[in-house]
Design an enzyme around this catalytic site. Structure first.
Site, PDB file in Angstrom:
ATOM      1  N   GLY A 174       4.210  -5.758  33.600  1.00 15.09           N
ATOM      2  CA  GLY A 174       4.436  -7.101  33.040  1.00 15.09           C
ATOM      3  C   GLY A 174       3.272  -8.014  33.293  1.00 15.09           C
ATOM      4  CG  ASN A 175       2.422 -11.024  30.879  1.00 12.91           C
ATOM      5  OD1 ASN A 175       2.881 -12.163  30.905  1.00 12.91           O
ATOM      6  ND2 ASN A 175       2.652 -10.167  29.885  1.00 12.91           N
ATOM      7  NE  ARG A 176      -0.307 -13.126  38.809  1.00 14.11           N
ATOM      8  CZ  ARG A 176       0.281 -12.941  39.975  1.00 14.11           C
ATOM      9  NH1 ARG A 176       1.406 -13.573  40.243  1.00 14.11           N
ATOM     10  NH2 ARG A 176      -0.233 -12.129  40.861  1.00 14.11           N
ATOM     11  CB  SER A 177       3.346 -15.281  30.266  1.00 12.43           C
ATOM     12  OG  SER A 177       3.721 -16.343  29.430  1.00 12.43           O
TER      13      SER A 177
END
Ligand code: CTP
Length: 400
Positions: A208-211
Site C-alpha cells: 500500500g501507500n501513505r495517501s
C-alpha cells in the site's frame, strides 16, 4: 470584523434535533446565527433550545415584532441561509415561492447563497414532484445537498437521511467562503478518486501507500458546495463521507479502475487524486504466507496495474470531458510534471512537490497546476480546499 450572519431554517422533520449540532458548529466558529424554525419544527425541538443555543430570539411567524419587519429584514441581512432539515413540503414551498411563515418569507427576501439539506423518507425524496422542486431550486442557484443513505425514522432504511451535521457545516463554510450564489458546477457530474490502493499478498498483508485521501475528500466536498453531483471513489480512507456525495468504496487498483470507468461514463470531469499502485503482486496466496525455518523468503513478483488516468484520457467517455491528474515529484518538479502531463494525456496535472514538511496526511499543501494548453497556475501553501477550489475553477473554465 462583523460576524458572518447565518439564518438556520429548520423545517418539521425528526432530523430537526441534528440541526442543534449544526447550530453549535456555527456559533462555536464565530457565526451569528438566527434560527427560524417552522411551526412543525417546534413539535420536534422547542424554541427555548434554539434561543439558548443561538443566543438570539426565535420566531416562527411574521406577526412577532412586526415593527422590525422581520419577514424582510432577516433575509436581507443574511450572508447565508441554510435549511436543515428541509422537508418535502419546505422544498415545494421554496420552489413555488410560497410565503406563509417567517422561514418561507426569509427565503424570498434573501439575496445571499442558500443551502438546503433535505431529509425525508425515500419515497418522498424520489417522488417526481420533489425531484422537480429540487431541480427548480438548483436551477435558480441554490445548493441542494443530496440526502445520505441509511437508517430513517422507524424501521425504514434508504436514501433520505440528513447528512452528518459536521459535513453540512463544511458545505456551508465553503459556500460562505466563496460568497457566490451561483454554484458554477450546478448540473455537472464530477468523479473524484481518493486515498491509496492496497494490493493484497495474502489474507492479512498488502502492498500500500501513505495517501490519506484528504485532498480527494477536499475536492469532493468543494465540488458539492459548488453544486455538482459528486461520485467519490474512495480507496482505503478512514474519513467521514462528505455531505451530498455518493461514495463508492474500493480496495485495489483494479477495483478502482472499474468504479472510475463506470462513474466516468456520464461525467463532465474526472479528477484522479488517488494514489494508485503501479504494480500488484502477481500471485495472491489464499492462505497466510508462513516463514520457514532456515529458508530465505520467496521474492515477491510484481505485475503492472492498469494506468487509469492514461486510459480515461485516451478514451474519453464523453466529448469535452475534463480530466485531471495528480503527480508527486521530488526533483525537476515542473519539467517532470510537463512530461507526465503529456504522457498521461490529461487536461490538467496538479504537481505537488514532496519532501520535508510536505508529508502525506498533512492538512495543507502547495502545488502547481499545469494545463495541456501550456498554462501554469501556482497555488500557495494553504488548506487543501483552496487547492481543490483552484482545480474546480480551472475545470469550470474548460467546461465552458
Ligand atoms: N494513476 C492511475 N493509475 C495508475 C497509477 C497512477 O490512474 N495505475 C494516476 C494517479 O491517480 C495520479 C497520476 O496517475 O493522478 C499519477 O501518476 P503516476 O504515473 O502514478 O505518478 P507517479 O507514480 O508519481 O509516477 P512515476 O512513477 O512516473 O514517478
Amino acid at each position: 470584523m462583523d460576524k458572518p450572519k447565518v439564518v438556520l431554517g429548520v423545517s418539521g422533520g425528526i432530523a430537526a434535533y441534528k440541526a442543534c449540532e449544526l447550530l453549535r458548529r456555527f456559533t462555536e466558529s464565530g457565526h451569528d446565527v438566527r434560527v427560524v424554525p417552522t411551526a412543525a419544527a417546534l413539535h420536534f425541538v422547542g424554541a427555548a433550545t434554539w434561543s439558548a443555543l443561538s443566543g438570539n430570539p426565535v420566531a416562527t411567524e411574521v406577526w412577532d415584532d412586526v415593527h422590525e419587519v422581520p419577514h424582510v429584514r432577516i433575509g436581507q441581512h443574511a450572508d447565508l441561509v441554510v435549511v436543515a432539515p428541509a422537508t418535502a413540503d419546505m422544498l415545494a414551498k421554496a420552489a413555488h415561492g410560497l410565503a406563509d411563515d417567517l422561514l418561507t418569507n426569509t427565503l424570498l427576501t434573501a439575496r445571499c447563497p442558500v443551502v438546503f439539506a433535505p431529509a425525508m423518507h425515500t419515497e418522498m425524496w424520489e417522488h417526481p414532484a420533489t425531484q422537480e422542486n429540487v431541480a427548480t431550486l438548483r436551477r435558480r442557484g441554490a445548493v441542494v445537498i443530496e440526502p445520505a443513505v441509511g437508517r430513517l425514522t422507524g424501521v425504514d432504511t434508504g436514501k433520505g437521511r440528513l447528512p452528518d451535521p459536521g459535513e453540512i457545516f463544511e458545505v456551508c463554510r465553503r459556500v460562505l467562503a466563496r460568497g457566490s450564489a451561483t454554484p458554477d458546477l450546478e448540473g455537472r457530474h464530477v468523479v473524484v478518486s481518493a486515498g491509496g490502493t492496497r494490493e493484497p499478498l495474502d489474507p492479512v498483508r498488502f502492498l500500500g501507500n501513505r495517501s490519506s485521501g484528504k485532498q480527494g475528500y477536499a475536492l469532493a466536498r468543494t465540488a458539492a458546495a459548488r453544486g455538482a453531483r459528486v461520485t467519490l471513489v474512495a480507496a482505503n480512507t478512514g474519513l467521514p463521507d462528505p455531505a451530498g456525495v455518493d461514495v463508492v468504496r474500493v480496495g485495489t487498483a483494479v477495483q478502482l479502475r472499474e468504479a472510475v470507468l463506470k462513474a466516468a461514463a456520464d461525467a463532465d470531469a474526472v479528477v484522479m487524486a488517488a494514489a494508485v499502485a503501479d504494480f500488484r503482486p502477481s500471485a495472491y496466496a489464499a492462505g497466510k504466507i508462513k516463514k520457514k525455518d532456515g529458508q530465505e523468503p520467496d521474492p515477491i513478483v510484481l505485475v503492472r496495474n492498469p494506468d487509469v488516468l492514461a486510459e480515461i484520457s485516451a478514451e474519453r467517455a464523453r466529448p469535452g470531458q475534463v480530466i485531471v491528474g495528480f503527480a508527486a515529484e521530488t526533483d525537476d518538479v515542473l519539467a517532470n510534471g510537463r512530461a507526465k502531463l503529456a504522457r498521461k494525456g490529461c487536461d490538467l496535472l496538479v504537481v505537488n512537490e514532496v519532501g520535508e514538511r510536505k508529508t502525506f496526511g498533512a492538512e495543507e499543501s502547495e502545488a502547481v497546476v499545469l494545463g495541456a494548453d501550456g498554462s501554469e497556475t501556482p497555488v500557495p501553501y494553504g488548506p487543501k480546499e483552496d487547492l481543490a477550489d483552484t482545480v474546480w475553477d480551472l475545470v469550470v473554465r474548460r467546461l465552458g
